[in-house]
Write a protein that holds these residues in place. Structure first.
Motif, PDB file in Angstrom:
ATOM      1  N   SER A 139      23.818  23.672 -10.784  1.00 15.90           N
ATOM      2  CA  SER A 139      25.107  23.001 -10.911  1.00 15.90           C
ATOM      3  C   SER A 139      25.303  22.264 -12.230  1.00 15.90           C
ATOM      4  O   SER A 139      26.426  21.913 -12.552  1.00 15.90           O
ATOM      5  CB  SER A 139      25.310  22.034  -9.744  1.00 15.90           C
ATOM      6  OG  SER A 139      24.333  21.032  -9.779  1.00 15.90           O
ATOM      7  N   CYS A 140      24.232  21.989 -12.978  1.00 17.26           N
ATOM      8  CA  CYS A 140      24.434  21.252 -14.221  1.00 17.26           C
ATOM      9  C   CYS A 140      23.249  21.410 -15.158  1.00 17.26           C
ATOM     10  O   CYS A 140      22.243  22.014 -14.824  1.00 17.26           O
ATOM     11  CB  CYS A 140      24.694  19.773 -13.949  1.00 17.26           C
ATOM     12  SG  CYS A 140      23.335  18.891 -13.181  1.00 17.26           S
ATOM     13  N   GLY A 141      23.410  20.810 -16.326  1.00 18.52           N
ATOM     14  CA  GLY A 141      22.348  20.852 -17.317  1.00 18.52           C
ATOM     15  C   GLY A 141      21.329  19.748 -17.094  1.00 18.52           C
ATOM     16  O   GLY A 141      21.489  18.891 -16.220  1.00 18.52           O
ATOM     17  N   VAL A 142      20.286  19.791 -17.918  1.00 20.01           N
ATOM     18  CA  VAL A 142      19.227  18.793 -17.835  1.00 20.01           C
ATOM     19  C   VAL A 142      18.923  18.300 -19.243  1.00 20.01           C
ATOM     20  O   VAL A 142      18.958  19.071 -20.197  1.00 20.01           O
ATOM     21  CB  VAL A 142      17.952  19.369 -17.153  1.00 20.01           C
ATOM     22  CG1 VAL A 142      17.349  20.503 -17.955  1.00 20.01           C
ATOM     23  CG2 VAL A 142      16.918  18.285 -16.893  1.00 20.01           C
ATOM     24  N   THR A 143      18.676  17.000 -19.356  1.00 16.02           N
ATOM     25  CA  THR A 143      18.234  16.426 -20.616  1.00 16.02           C
ATOM     26  C   THR A 143      16.741  16.160 -20.491  1.00 16.02           C
ATOM     27  O   THR A 143      16.302  15.572 -19.500  1.00 16.02           O
ATOM     28  CB  THR A 143      18.982  15.118 -20.938  1.00 16.02           C
ATOM     29  OG1 THR A 143      20.381  15.408 -21.014  1.00 16.02           O
ATOM     30  CG2 THR A 143      18.521  14.521 -22.255  1.00 16.02           C
ATOM     31  N   ILE A 144      15.986  16.622 -21.494  1.00 16.16           N
ATOM     32  CA  ILE A 144      14.550  16.338 -21.508  1.00 16.16           C
ATOM     33  C   ILE A 144      14.255  15.397 -22.670  1.00 16.16           C
ATOM     34  O   ILE A 144      14.957  15.395 -23.676  1.00 16.16           O
ATOM     35  CB  ILE A 144      13.688  17.628 -21.614  1.00 16.16           C
ATOM     36  CG1 ILE A 144      14.045  18.447 -22.860  1.00 16.16           C
ATOM     37  CG2 ILE A 144      13.832  18.468 -20.347  1.00 16.16           C
ATOM     38  CD1 ILE A 144      13.140  19.641 -23.106  1.00 16.16           C
ATOM     39  N   LYS A 162       4.181  20.848 -26.012  1.00 22.75           N
ATOM     40  CA  LYS A 162       3.111  20.186 -25.247  1.00 22.75           C
ATOM     41  C   LYS A 162       3.430  18.712 -25.005  1.00 22.75           C
ATOM     42  O   LYS A 162       2.556  17.858 -25.010  1.00 22.75           O
ATOM     43  CB  LYS A 162       1.762  20.367 -25.943  1.00 22.75           C
ATOM     44  CG  LYS A 162       1.346  21.830 -26.022  1.00 22.75           C
ATOM     45  CD  LYS A 162      -0.061  22.001 -26.479  1.00 22.75           C
ATOM     46  CE  LYS A 162      -0.435  23.480 -26.440  1.00 22.75           C
ATOM     47  NZ  LYS A 162      -1.839  23.690 -26.730  1.00 22.75           N
ATOM     48  N   ASN A 163       4.732  18.436 -24.754  1.00 21.47           N
ATOM     49  CA  ASN A 163       5.117  17.037 -24.587  1.00 21.47           C
ATOM     50  C   ASN A 163       6.521  16.893 -23.995  1.00 21.47           C
ATOM     51  O   ASN A 163       7.407  16.332 -24.623  1.00 21.47           O
ATOM     52  CB  ASN A 163       5.053  16.323 -25.945  1.00 21.47           C
ATOM     53  CG  ASN A 163       5.275  14.846 -25.802  1.00 21.47           C
ATOM     54  OD1 ASN A 163       4.814  14.231 -24.855  1.00 21.47           O
ATOM     55  ND2 ASN A 163       6.002  14.267 -26.735  1.00 21.47           N
ATOM     56  N   ILE A 164       6.724  17.379 -22.782  1.00 20.21           N
ATOM     57  CA  ILE A 164       7.983  17.111 -22.072  1.00 20.21           C
ATOM     58  C   ILE A 164       7.671  15.960 -21.126  1.00 20.21           C
ATOM     59  O   ILE A 164       7.009  16.139 -20.109  1.00 20.21           O
ATOM     60  CB  ILE A 164       8.502  18.340 -21.330  1.00 20.21           C
ATOM     61  CG1 ILE A 164       8.761  19.478 -22.328  1.00 20.21           C
ATOM     62  CG2 ILE A 164       9.769  18.001 -20.544  1.00 20.21           C
ATOM     63  CD1 ILE A 164       9.125  20.791 -21.689  1.00 20.21           C
TER      64      ILE A 164
END
Length: 124
Positions: A80-85, A116-118
């Motif tokens: 349903s929507c986007g994601v901010t990481i 290698k860093n989320i």
């Protein structure tokens, strides 16, 4: 059409088909078919290969999960929507927004701050 022109047309069509097939093999974009619907998926290899680590919902510490702590590719399969990481805990540091159905097939080359860093995420 005379026989000679017919042979040339067939030959050109064959070359075109072989060229298209060859280009298709090398230029087909990577797929994240292994990422379940509604999830943010992190992979330990490029091009979304392997078994993904998955999360849903907002997370302030993704580094506790090996696949996000060591992510080499990431894909948003939200419905349903986007994601901010973010590359910092608690939604801090550098951020990038991933519309649903998109990702980075190679974080090292495409978005190095997240290689290698989320560290955290929020949806919508």
């Amino acid at each position: 059409m005379n026989a000679r022109l017919k042979r040339l047309a067939i030959g050109a069509a064959s070359v075109t088909a072989v060229t298209a097939a060859t280009l298709g093999v090398t230029s087909v974009p990577a797929s994240a078919d292994s990422c379940p619907a509604t999830k943010l998926c992190a992979y330990l290899d490029t091009d979304y290969r392997g078994v993904p680590g998955t999360v849903a919902g907002n997370n302030t510490n993704l580094l506790q999960y090996t696949k996000f702590d060591n992510a080499v590719s990431v894909f948003n399969n939200g419905t349903s929507c986007g994601v901010t990481i973010w590359n910092g805990l608690g939604r801090s540091g550098t951020s990038v927004y991933l519309p649903r159905g998109t990702g980075y097939a190679n974080l090292y080359n495409q978005n190095r701050p997240f290689y290698k860093n989320i560290a955290s995420n929020t949806w919508c």
